[in-house]
Scaffold this active site. Structure first.
Site, PDB file in Angstrom:
ATOM      1  N   ASP A 150     -40.437  -6.705-118.071  1.00 35.57           N
ATOM      2  CA  ASP A 150     -39.422  -7.625-117.410  1.00 35.57           C
ATOM      3  C   ASP A 150     -38.523  -7.968-118.451  1.00 35.57           C
ATOM      4  OD1 ASP A 150     -38.614  -8.609-115.154  1.00 35.57           O
ATOM      5  OD2 ASP A 150     -39.013 -10.682-115.984  1.00 35.57           O
ATOM      6  N   GLU A 155     -42.234  -7.018-107.165  1.00 34.20           N
ATOM      7  CA  GLU A 155     -41.890  -7.825-108.414  1.00 34.20           C
ATOM      8  C   GLU A 155     -42.205  -9.393-107.689  1.00 34.20           C
ATOM      9  OE1 GLU A 155     -38.166  -8.768-110.863  1.00 34.20           O
ATOM     10  OE2 GLU A 155     -39.078  -6.760-111.126  1.00 34.20           O
TER      11      GLU A 155
END
Length: 183
Positions: A65, A36
């Protein structure tokens, strides 16, 4: 046609899958490891992750997200929500808000889709506030402390309302509608 959703979070998959099913689309859970990106932008993180997922899979895919941003904490935890949840958790957030009267917050969901040529971003948000204590045992994540605007229950107390009110339902419906026309 099944649409690929890359996530390691089964609860996210279940929520979005239910919305897709209501619209007549099938969703396939794809659990892959994606490093990420650290950023203060939900959109930037989601697009980065979608690109990385596409690189691994070679097929059209979308990722999400999401996070919760507390106004009085200047948007914290925002894109760092997952880290905050797994380190200080709900109890830590409630401690940060002890004695704070402004408990307004916003849940944000950004879904990023890519097919290798085209990239699209779909955003949903839900305004509300943070309860003073855990309320309800439904849902997951921050649901037991998030009260949607105009309501007096947390998503933990009335999880079924999340499908109508939530940030994720808004972004997922927007993506599903777009896929029905363009996918």
């Amino acid at each position: 046609m099944k649409y690929l959703f890359a996530t390691s979070n089964a609860s996210k998959f279940n929520e979005i899958s239910e919305i897709f099913n209501d619209i007549g689309l099938e969703l396939e859970h794809c659990e892959i490891e994606i490093e990420e990106l650290q950023s203060d932008s939900f959109e930037e993180i989601a697009l980065h992750s979608a690109r990385k997922a596409y690189e691994q899979l070679g097929k059209p895919v979308f990722v999400e997200d999401a996070g919760i941003s507390v106004d009085s904490l200047e948007g914290f935890p925002g894109p760092f929500t997952k880290y905050v949840f797994y380190t200080i958790g709900i109890a830590g957030l409630l401690k940060l808000l002890e004695g704070v009267s402004d408990r307004k917050a916003e849940y944000t969901s950004v879904l990023a889709y890519t097919d290798g040529n085209q990239e699209k971003v779909f955003k949903g948000s839900c305004r509300g506030s943070i309860a003073r204590e855990y309320r309800g045992d439904g849902g997951w994540g921050w649901d037991p402390v998030f009260i949607p605007e105009g309501e007096d229950f947390t998503f933990g107390e009335n999880y079924s309302s999340k499908k109508e009110h939530s940030h994720r339902s808004k972004s997922a419906r927007a993506l599903a509608d777009w896929l029905k026309t363009n996918g």
